[in-house]
Design an enzyme around this catalytic site. Structure first.
Site, PDB file in Angstrom:
ATOM      1  N   GLU A  81       0.809  -1.226   0.000  1.00  0.00           N
ATOM      2  CA  GLU A  81       0.000   0.000   0.000  1.00  0.00           C
ATOM      3  C   GLU A  81       0.840   1.273   0.000  1.00  0.00           C
ATOM      4  OE1 GLU A  81      -3.147   0.367  -0.311  1.00  0.00           O
ATOM      5  OE2 GLU A  81      -4.086  -1.541   0.202  1.00  0.00           O
ATOM      6  N   GLU A 112       9.105 -21.463   5.723  1.00  0.00           N
ATOM      7  CA  GLU A 112       9.351 -20.613   6.893  1.00  0.00           C
ATOM      8  C   GLU A 112      10.401 -21.214   7.818  1.00  0.00           C
ATOM      9  OE1 GLU A 112       6.087 -21.591  10.280  1.00  0.00           O
ATOM     10  OE2 GLU A 112       5.349 -20.449   8.575  1.00  0.00           O
TER      11      GLU A 112
END
Length: 293
Positions: A81, A112
């Site tokens: 954003e 991960e």
């Protein structure tokens, strides 16, 4: 073996599967609200994280994000954003996400746990002294997040660690430790719930304060937005009209003279020449407030 707080069973979850839908959803919502309370004691650390981001970006460096799984998704959502909201070029805010783009379509848990992958991603991002990095991990023990945080800090990066478990390794590894002690989840261990909600709000707070610190927010308006669609073109014109105190046609004319750049357009709409407006903003460090009279 001690169970992490995020893996414990929430007391309100007892018999959740037997509750009517409305009651169950009310309990789920209340748990989300409760998770947000963890942000209050974290505000001082969140402020330091924002200051580190401002210092890095103002100094010509970068502010990166890193994470895996749902925590990585919260970091990615905030990161993506920044260009549209604050006009920051994407290369100034790199994202290190375990598994890369492929993991966005199908999450693979194994990535991960791979420190080597983390180091390769850090090398690719090229973060170093003068940069800042926000590393997010609910448990605070995710190998990818820990490897990124440890290696980045060794390279002179200012590392902020955001975790939901007190005393976790990520908080120890980070220069700026942000504990969001959200506790047990309504679905035990599902940190996409309360933990992720708190993470996303924390990241929102950090990035907005970074935008303010860089002069990209004025009176609650995104004055450095990139107007690359019809909605944002309209928003840019409304912002210029409101902050300059001029009719919409004058705002649009000012934006045309500044190539769509909102901050200088506000000054142009108030009577400045485009070059003068640009020079004044450079001298004020990009802040409108000293120039608005």
């Amino acid at each position: 073996m001690t169970i992490r707080s995020t893996e414990a069973r929430h007391p309100a979850a007892q018999g959740l599967h037997r509750q009517p839908a409305a009651q169950a959803m009310a309990l789920l919502l209340e748990a989300q609200r409760g998770a947000l309370a963890a942000l209050v004691p974290a505000i001082p650390a969140l402020g330091r994280a924002a200051e580190a981001g401002v210092a890095a970006l103002r100094g010509g460096g970068r502010m990166g994000y890193a994470g895996a799984g749902s925590s990585g998704l919260m970091a990615l959502a905030d990161c993506l954003e920044l260009p549209g909201t604050f006009g920051l070029a994407p290369d100034r805010t790199p994202m290190l996400f375990a598994g890369g783009p492929d993991a966005l379509l199908r999450m693979h848990g194994g990535v991960e746990d791979d420190p080597a992958l983390a180091l390769a991603d850090l090398d690719r991002a090229g973060l170093g002294r003068g940069d800042a990095l926000l590393v997010v991990s609910a448990s605070g023990t995710t190998p990818y997040a820990l490897a990124v945080a440890t290696a980045a800090r060794a390279r002179g990066v200012t590392v902020t660690g955001i975790a939901n478990v007190a005393g976790s390794a990520l908080l120890d590894a980070a220069e700026i430790a942000v504990l969001l002690d959200t506790g047990a989840e309504m679905v035990a261990g599902s940190t996409r719930m309360g933990a992720a909600t708190a993470q996303k709000v924390a990241l929102n707070m950090i990035s907005v304060m970074v935008g303010i610190g860089l002069g990209h927010v004025h009176d609650g308006q995104m004055v450095n937005l990139i107007a690359d669609n019809a909605k944002l073109v309209d928003r840019a014109a409304r912002i210029v009209a409101e902050l300059a105190g001029v009719p919409r046609p004058e705002a649009e004319a000012a934006l045309a003279r500044t190539g769509g750049a909102v901050k200088p357009a506000i000054l142009v709409a108030r009577g400045a020449a485009p070059d003068t407006a640009s020079d004044a903003l450079r001298d004020s460090g990009g802040h409108l407030a000293p120039l608005m009279g």
